[in-house]
Design a protein around this motif. Structure first.
Motif, PDB file in Angstrom:
ATOM      1  N   SER A   1      14.537  -5.071 -47.282  1.00 48.51           N
ATOM      2  CA  SER A   1      14.600  -4.444 -45.955  1.00 48.51           C
ATOM      3  C   SER A   1      14.902  -2.955 -46.083  1.00 48.51           C
ATOM      4  O   SER A   1      14.350  -2.144 -45.353  1.00 48.51           O
ATOM      5  CB  SER A   1      15.628  -5.136 -45.065  1.00 48.51           C
ATOM      6  OG  SER A   1      16.902  -5.046 -45.644  1.00 48.51           O
TER       7      SER A   1
ATOM      8  N   SER B   1      12.119  -0.094 -44.791  1.00 48.84           N
ATOM      9  CA  SER B   1      12.512   0.732 -43.650  1.00 48.84           C
ATOM     10  C   SER B   1      12.679   2.201 -44.012  1.00 48.84           C
ATOM     11  O   SER B   1      12.711   3.047 -43.130  1.00 48.84           O
ATOM     12  CB  SER B   1      13.832   0.219 -43.071  1.00 48.84           C
ATOM     13  OG  SER B   1      13.736  -1.150 -42.822  1.00 48.84           O
TER      14      SER B   1
ATOM     15  N   LEU C   1       6.543   2.357 -26.471  1.00 53.54           N
ATOM     16  CA  LEU C   1       6.862   1.913 -25.105  1.00 53.54           C
ATOM     17  C   LEU C   1       5.815   2.357 -24.097  1.00 53.54           C
ATOM     18  O   LEU C   1       5.716   1.804 -23.011  1.00 53.54           O
ATOM     19  CB  LEU C   1       8.184   2.547 -24.667  1.00 53.54           C
ATOM     20  CG  LEU C   1       9.474   1.976 -25.187  1.00 53.54           C
ATOM     21  CD1 LEU C   1      10.629   2.753 -24.605  1.00 53.54           C
ATOM     22  CD2 LEU C   1       9.587   0.522 -24.808  1.00 53.54           C
TER      23      LEU C   1
ATOM     24  N   GLY D   1      18.045  -6.951 -41.740  1.00 53.14           N
ATOM     25  CA  GLY D   1      18.192  -5.655 -42.413  1.00 53.14           C
ATOM     26  C   GLY D   1      17.216  -4.630 -41.860  1.00 53.14           C
ATOM     27  O   GLY D   1      17.606  -3.509 -41.512  1.00 53.14           O
ATOM     28  N   SER D   2      15.952  -5.009 -41.760  1.00 49.27           N
ATOM     29  CA  SER D   2      14.969  -4.021 -41.301  1.00 49.27           C
ATOM     30  C   SER D   2      15.140  -3.699 -39.812  1.00 49.27           C
ATOM     31  O   SER D   2      14.840  -2.591 -39.390  1.00 49.27           O
ATOM     32  CB  SER D   2      13.541  -4.467 -41.624  1.00 49.27           C
ATOM     33  OG  SER D   2      13.359  -5.788 -41.251  1.00 49.27           O
TER      34      SER D   2
ATOM     35  N   MET E   1      18.050  -1.202 -39.787  1.00 51.15           N
ATOM     36  CA  MET E   1      17.661   0.099 -40.345  1.00 51.15           C
ATOM     37  C   MET E   1      16.869   0.926 -39.334  1.00 51.15           C
ATOM     38  O   MET E   1      16.902   2.147 -39.364  1.00 51.15           O
ATOM     39  CB  MET E   1      16.818  -0.090 -41.605  1.00 51.15           C
ATOM     40  CG  MET E   1      17.563  -0.726 -42.760  1.00 51.15           C
ATOM     41  SD  MET E   1      18.646   0.409 -43.606  1.00 51.15           S
ATOM     42  CE  MET E   1      17.489   1.228 -44.666  1.00 51.15           C
ATOM     43  N   THR E   2      16.095   0.235 -38.475  1.00 58.42           N
ATOM     44  CA  THR E   2      15.312   0.951 -37.453  1.00 58.42           C
ATOM     45  C   THR E   2      15.735   0.428 -36.080  1.00 58.42           C
ATOM     46  O   THR E   2      14.898   0.006 -35.283  1.00 58.42           O
ATOM     47  CB  THR E   2      13.810   0.723 -37.678  1.00 58.42           C
ATOM     48  OG1 THR E   2      13.570  -0.700 -37.660  1.00 58.42           O
ATOM     49  CG2 THR E   2      13.325   1.284 -38.984  1.00 58.42           C
TER      50      THR E   2
ATOM     51  N   THR F   1      16.868   1.715 -33.304  1.00 67.11           N
ATOM     52  CA  THR F   1      16.364   2.336 -32.067  1.00 67.11           C
ATOM     53  C   THR F   1      14.963   1.845 -31.752  1.00 67.11           C
ATOM     54  O   THR F   1      14.646   1.514 -30.613  1.00 67.11           O
ATOM     55  CB  THR F   1      16.352   3.876 -32.225  1.00 67.11           C
ATOM     56  OG1 THR F   1      17.596   4.268 -32.765  1.00 67.11           O
ATOM     57  CG2 THR F   1      16.131   4.557 -30.907  1.00 67.11           C
ATOM     58  N   LYS F   2      14.134   1.784 -32.789  1.00 69.68           N
ATOM     59  CA  LYS F   2      12.756   1.325 -32.588  1.00 69.68           C
ATOM     60  C   LYS F   2      12.747  -0.146 -32.139  1.00 69.68           C
ATOM     61  O   LYS F   2      12.012  -0.521 -31.224  1.00 69.68           O
ATOM     62  CB  LYS F   2      11.962   1.493 -33.886  1.00 69.68           C
ATOM     63  CG  LYS F   2      10.484   1.370 -33.676  1.00 69.68           C
ATOM     64  CD  LYS F   2       9.732   1.530 -34.979  1.00 69.68           C
ATOM     65  CE  LYS F   2       8.246   1.365 -34.726  1.00 69.68           C
ATOM     66  NZ  LYS F   2       7.497   1.192 -35.963  1.00 69.68           N
TER      67      LYS F   2
ATOM     68  N   GLN G   1      15.110  -1.674 -30.568  1.00 63.56           N
ATOM     69  CA  GLN G   1      15.616  -1.659 -29.198  1.00 63.56           C
ATOM     70  C   GLN G   1      14.482  -1.352 -28.206  1.00 63.56           C
ATOM     71  O   GLN G   1      14.306  -2.053 -27.213  1.00 63.56           O
ATOM     72  CB  GLN G   1      16.654  -0.541 -29.136  1.00 63.56           C
ATOM     73  CG  GLN G   1      17.760  -0.748 -28.170  1.00 63.56           C
ATOM     74  CD  GLN G   1      18.762   0.401 -28.292  1.00 63.56           C
ATOM     75  OE1 GLN G   1      18.451   1.494 -28.773  1.00 63.56           O
ATOM     76  NE2 GLN G   1      19.966   0.173 -27.854  1.00 63.56           N
ATOM     77  N   MET G   2      13.703  -0.325 -28.538  1.00 70.43           N
ATOM     78  CA  MET G   2      12.610   0.106 -27.668  1.00 70.43           C
ATOM     79  C   MET G   2      11.554  -0.973 -27.524  1.00 70.43           C
ATOM     80  O   MET G   2      11.064  -1.263 -26.444  1.00 70.43           O
ATOM     81  CB  MET G   2      11.936   1.363 -28.253  1.00 70.43           C
ATOM     82  CG  MET G   2      12.761   2.609 -28.214  1.00 70.43           C
ATOM     83  SD  MET G   2      13.317   2.986 -26.577  1.00 70.43           S
ATOM     84  CE  MET G   2      14.909   2.234 -26.552  1.00 70.43           C
ATOM     85  N   GLN G   3      11.199  -1.563 -28.677  1.00 68.75           N
ATOM     86  CA  GLN G   3      10.145  -2.572 -28.664  1.00 68.75           C
ATOM     87  C   GLN G   3      10.595  -3.815 -27.914  1.00 68.75           C
ATOM     88  O   GLN G   3       9.799  -4.433 -27.215  1.00 68.75           O
ATOM     89  CB  GLN G   3       9.739  -2.905 -30.095  1.00 68.75           C
ATOM     90  CG  GLN G   3       8.948  -1.771 -30.720  1.00 68.75           C
ATOM     91  CD  GLN G   3       8.746  -1.953 -32.206  1.00 68.75           C
ATOM     92  OE1 GLN G   3       9.484  -2.676 -32.860  1.00 68.75           O
ATOM     93  NE2 GLN G   3       7.744  -1.286 -32.748  1.00 68.75           N
TER      94      GLN G   3
ATOM     95  N   LEU H   1      12.816  -3.842 -25.469  1.00 70.96           N
ATOM     96  CA  LEU H   1      12.870  -3.501 -24.038  1.00 70.96           C
ATOM     97  C   LEU H   1      11.474  -3.481 -23.415  1.00 70.96           C
ATOM     98  O   LEU H   1      11.333  -3.622 -22.205  1.00 70.96           O
ATOM     99  CB  LEU H   1      13.546  -2.137 -23.846  1.00 70.96           C
ATOM    100  CG  LEU H   1      15.058  -2.121 -24.049  1.00 70.96           C
ATOM    101  CD1 LEU H   1      15.585  -0.692 -24.017  1.00 70.96           C
ATOM    102  CD2 LEU H   1      15.771  -2.950 -22.988  1.00 70.96           C
ATOM    103  N   ALA H   2      10.449  -3.295 -24.259  1.00 71.17           N
ATOM    104  CA  ALA H   2       9.078  -3.249 -23.734  1.00 71.17           C
ATOM    105  C   ALA H   2       8.472  -4.640 -23.561  1.00 71.17           C
ATOM    106  O   ALA H   2       7.357  -4.767 -23.067  1.00 71.17           O
ATOM    107  CB  ALA H   2       8.200  -2.422 -24.677  1.00 71.17           C
TER     108      ALA H   2
ATOM    109  N   LYS I   1      17.728  -6.541 -22.332  1.00 69.00           N
ATOM    110  CA  LYS I   1      18.946  -5.793 -22.695  1.00 69.00           C
ATOM    111  C   LYS I   1      19.936  -6.706 -23.428  1.00 69.00           C
ATOM    112  O   LYS I   1      20.569  -6.301 -24.393  1.00 69.00           O
ATOM    113  CB  LYS I   1      19.617  -5.231 -21.435  1.00 69.00           C
ATOM    114  CG  LYS I   1      18.986  -3.961 -20.926  1.00 69.00           C
ATOM    115  CD  LYS I   1      19.774  -3.460 -19.725  1.00 69.00           C
ATOM    116  CE  LYS I   1      19.156  -2.203 -19.155  1.00 69.00           C
ATOM    117  NZ  LYS I   1      19.861  -1.763 -17.944  1.00 69.00           N
TER     118      LYS I   1
ATOM    119  N   TYR J   1      21.374  -7.088 -28.087  1.00 72.70           N
ATOM    120  CA  TYR J   1      22.671  -7.237 -28.744  1.00 72.70           C
ATOM    121  C   TYR J   1      22.976  -8.671 -29.206  1.00 72.70           C
ATOM    122  O   TYR J   1      23.870  -8.865 -30.024  1.00 72.70           O
ATOM    123  CB  TYR J   1      23.787  -6.736 -27.810  1.00 72.70           C
ATOM    124  CG  TYR J   1      23.636  -5.265 -27.530  1.00 72.70           C
ATOM    125  CD1 TYR J   1      23.874  -4.316 -28.515  1.00 72.70           C
ATOM    126  CD2 TYR J   1      23.174  -4.825 -26.288  1.00 72.70           C
ATOM    127  CE1 TYR J   1      23.687  -2.972 -28.285  1.00 72.70           C
ATOM    128  CE2 TYR J   1      22.981  -3.459 -26.052  1.00 72.70           C
ATOM    129  CZ  TYR J   1      23.242  -2.549 -27.054  1.00 72.70           C
ATOM    130  OH  TYR J   1      23.043  -1.208 -26.825  1.00 72.70           O
TER     131      TYR J   1
ATOM    132  N   PRO K   1       3.906  -4.024 -28.206  1.00 69.77           N
ATOM    133  CA  PRO K   1       4.468  -3.934 -29.558  1.00 69.77           C
ATOM    134  C   PRO K   1       5.359  -5.134 -29.865  1.00 69.77           C
ATOM    135  O   PRO K   1       5.917  -5.742 -28.966  1.00 69.77           O
ATOM    136  CB  PRO K   1       5.310  -2.657 -29.493  1.00 69.77           C
ATOM    137  CG  PRO K   1       5.686  -2.530 -28.064  1.00 69.77           C
ATOM    138  CD  PRO K   1       4.547  -3.088 -27.273  1.00 69.77           C
TER     139      PRO K   1
END
Lengths: 112, 162
Positions: free
Chosen positions: A23, A27, A70, B36-37, B40-41, B43-44, B46-48, B50-51, B60, B64, B112
């Motif tokens: 991972s 990443s 998004l 792990g991955s 490591m990402t 924010t991405k 989270q965004m995906q 939320l979409a 939301k 978590y 996504p």
């Protein structure tokens, strides 16, 4: 035979270590790629430059690459087109707010 | 004499134990890699997430809740005593993901994927195959663990009766 048995005992431990290593490896590129980009709250915008949605990332600021995942399907940052997603430092833009001349790193443009 | 008669049953039990260990290790590898991955990402991810075409409150909450629940699989699969719960939780989660992906394939193919590692690049159809594989793996692990437990109980009762 006993050695094989002992090796089998360590298999789950090896799986944990390998999982962490894989991972981290996969990443790493992504993190480096996103580092230099500015981060914003992103909003959908119509062709007249009016905000048409609440922020797409209510949980915090994100960079342009993350925002593109998004954005609606017709927004993929094609140059010389109207912008359709806008980045703002404010998380509280209202629907119908008029947007004027945002910086280029704060917009995602239409594909059609 | 009794010991000699029980030898084949013991050998089979050892082979099943090893198969269970391999299956649980593969699942541990998959969960650790995925978690792990995602971290490591984050924010991405989270965004995906939320979409995704689900209610915003659910998206939301999943941001978590999903990672800790996935993480719970690792200790459950690691220890022999809890392995049956690990396989059950893995099966339940993989089944839910598989059904969700099948639904996405039919209705929302352009969205996504909030997945870990290289999976988002694969597309939904390959992701579905990946999930089916690990769903079957969890089901096999659960079945073998249950079978092994039953055999161990039978073996013990035979030994105490003789």
């Amino acid at each position: 035979m006993n050695k094989m048995k002992n090796l089998f005992k360590f298999l789950p431990m090896f799986a944990i270590v390998a999982g962490i290593a894989f991972s981290a490896f996969t990443s790493a590129n992504h993190v480096v790629q996103n580092k230099p980009l500015a981060t914003y709250f992103w909003y959908e915008v119509d062709a007249d430059g009016h905000v048409t949605s609440e922020t797409l990332n209510p949980l915090g600021e994100v960079d342009k690459n993350a925002a593109m995942s998004l954005a609606p399907a017709d927004c993929a940052d094609t140059p010389a087109k109207d912008f359709c997603v806008l980045g703002s430092s404010s998380d509280d833009l209202q629907i119908d707010d008029q947007i004027t001349s945002p910086p280029t790193d704060a917009i995602i443009r239409r594909t059609n | 004499m009794e010991e000699q008669l029980l030898q084949p049953a013991k050998k089979t039990s050892i082979k099943i134990d090893q198969a269970i260990l391999i299956l649980s290790s593969l699942l541990i590898l998959m969960w650790v890699f995925t978690i792990g991955s995602k971290l490591m990402t984050f924010t991405k991810f989270q965004m995906q997430l939320l979409a995704q075409p689900l209610p915003l409150w659910l998206n939301k909450m999943l941001v978590y809740v999903l990672i800790p629940v996935e993480l719970l699989n690792v200790p459950l699969l690691y220890f022999t005593k809890t392995r049956i719960y690990g396989f059950s939780l893995s099966l339940l989660m993989m089944l839910s993901f598989t059904v969700y992906i099948a639904w996405m394939l039919v209705f929302h193919e352009n969205l996504p994927c909030a997945c870990g590692g290289p999976i988002p690049k694969w597309g939904w159809d390959k992701h579905l195959l990946f999930n089916i594989f690990f769903t079957l793996l969890s089901a096999t692990g659960l079945w073998l663990t249950k079978t092994n437990r039953c055999e161990a109980i039978q073996l013990r009762s035979r030994l105490t009766n003789k």
